[in-house]
Write a protein that holds these residues in place. Structure first.
Motif, short mmCIF file in Angstrom:
data_model
loop_
_atom_site.label_atom_id
_atom_site.label_comp_id
_atom_site.label_asym_id
_atom_site.label_seq_id
_atom_site.Cartn_x
_atom_site.Cartn_y
_atom_site.Cartn_z
N ALA A 244 0.84 -1.20 0.00
CA ALA A 244 0.00 0.00 0.00
C ALA A 244 0.87 1.25 0.00
O ALA A 244 0.59 2.22 -0.72
N VAL A 245 1.94 1.24 0.80
CA VAL A 245 2.87 2.37 0.83
C VAL A 245 3.55 2.54 -0.52
O VAL A 245 3.72 3.66 -1.02
N LEU A 246 3.93 1.42 -1.14
CA LEU A 246 4.59 1.48 -2.45
C LEU A 246 3.66 2.08 -3.50
O LEU A 246 4.07 2.94 -4.29
N CYS A 247 2.40 1.65 -3.52
CA CYS A 247 1.43 2.19 -4.48
C CYS A 247 1.22 3.68 -4.26
O CYS A 247 1.13 4.47 -5.22
N ALA A 248 1.12 4.09 -2.99
CA ALA A 248 0.92 5.51 -2.68
C ALA A 248 2.16 6.32 -3.07
O ALA A 248 2.03 7.43 -3.61
N PHE A 249 3.34 5.77 -2.82
CA PHE A 249 4.58 6.46 -3.16
C PHE A 249 4.71 6.67 -4.66
O PHE A 249 5.21 7.70 -5.13
N GLN A 250 4.23 5.69 -5.45
CA GLN A 250 4.27 5.80 -6.90
C GLN A 250 3.19 6.72 -7.45
O GLN A 250 3.20 7.03 -8.65
N GLY A 251 2.29 7.16 -6.59
CA GLY A 251 1.23 8.05 -7.02
C GLY A 251 0.23 7.41 -7.96
O GLY A 251 -0.33 8.08 -8.84
#
Length: 291
Positions: free
Chosen positions: A189-196
């Motif tokens: 979830a953090v990775l997806c959010a970080f990638q925007g």
């Protein structure tokens, strides 16, 4: 139960391929991890198993979630976009040597020579599948996919060592999986959010069906069946299904029209199965011979 586990895990990367790329791979894996985490949380809540982890165990549980359930599978998901699911399955089956090496390195467990022999044979099987592609269809992207598959396999092997350590100190596997899947879910979830990324979901029968298969069958049902198999026939005999993953993955790849049933594919899968069998069984055969 043995057949269910064999087909569920052997066809794992075929289902990922069928799922397609209408949804970003990171989100597809996130959905799978989140749904599976909820299933294991529910099982822990209702069954209330023992074997609770202590404070010093959380780092190993987190490492298991990061290495075995999130980063390794993300790399393997990426690999399926560049190379065939059959080849990804072949590379993944090399964990039959990767895991013993990790256990030797991190937990100081004995490493039998037959593991190395079986692993070498398994590598030859992968080489047979790759051989006709060299200089023809092995583009830079294909080599990248192969590299991701190998790295994913290695991370899985280290994650297996973390899992073995957790089992050694008595942590119940239901609790270990519940925590591991939660950690993996948060990381994705953090990775997806970080990638925007813009959140997406594909409501097609193909995508939802593959997601349900990967979540309920490959991640939950097969794993629970595997625990029952370990109780009934032992961990050694149960682990032999890994040796048949290349054959199942190869057949599945041909069925969905992704791979041609060439002699190289057939022989490569067969050689990989033989190598995995030797790697898995060598230690037990040596122990039996010394009795």
């Amino acid at each position: 139960m043995y057949l269910v586990c064999l087909l569920a895990w052997g066809l794992n990367f075929i289902a990922i391929k069928i799922q397609g790329q209408n949804v970003p791979l990171e989100q597809s894996l996130l959905y799978r991890l989140a749904f599976t985490a909820m299933v294991f949380i529910a099982l822990v809540t209702f069954l209330k198993p023992g074997g609770k982890p202590g404070r010093k165990d959380w780092s190993y549980l987190a490492a298991f979630g990061v290495l075995n359930l999130s980063m390794s599978y993300l790399l393997l998901y990426y690999a399926t976009t560049w190379i065939s699911a059959a080849l990804v399955t072949l590379v993944f089956s090399l964990k039959t040597i990767g895991t013993p090496l990790a256990l030797r390195l991190f937990l100081k467990q004995d490493l039998h020579p037959t593991v190395l022999v079986g692993g070498l044979i398994g590598v030859c099987g992968v080489g047979l599948v790759l051989y006709p592609m060299l200089g023809q269809t092995m583009t830079g992207a294909a080599w990248t996919g192969l590299g991701f598959a190998v790295l994913g396999m290695l991370l899985t092997s280290v994650g297996d060592a973390c899992s073995a350590r957790n089992a050694r100190v008595g942590i119940h596997p239901l609790r270990a999986n519940a925590i591991g899947f939660c950690v993996a879910t948060v990381l994705l979830a953090v990775l997806c959010a970080f990638q925007g990324q813009r959140w997406q979901f594909d409501m097609s029968a193909r995508y939802v069906g593959a997601l349900l298969y990967l979540t309920l069958v490959a991640s939950c049902l097969a794993w629970l069946f595997y625990l029952k198999l370990v109780e009934r026939i032992g961990a050694a005999a149960s682990s032999y299904m890994v040796a048949l993953f290349p054959a199942v993955g190869g057949i599945g790849s041909v069925v969905i029209g992704e791979s041609e049933p060439t002699l190289y594919l057939v022989v490569g899968c067969l050689v990989s199965c033989i190598g995995a069998t030797i790697a898995l069984g060598g230690g037990h055969l040596l122990a039996y011979a010394r009795r």
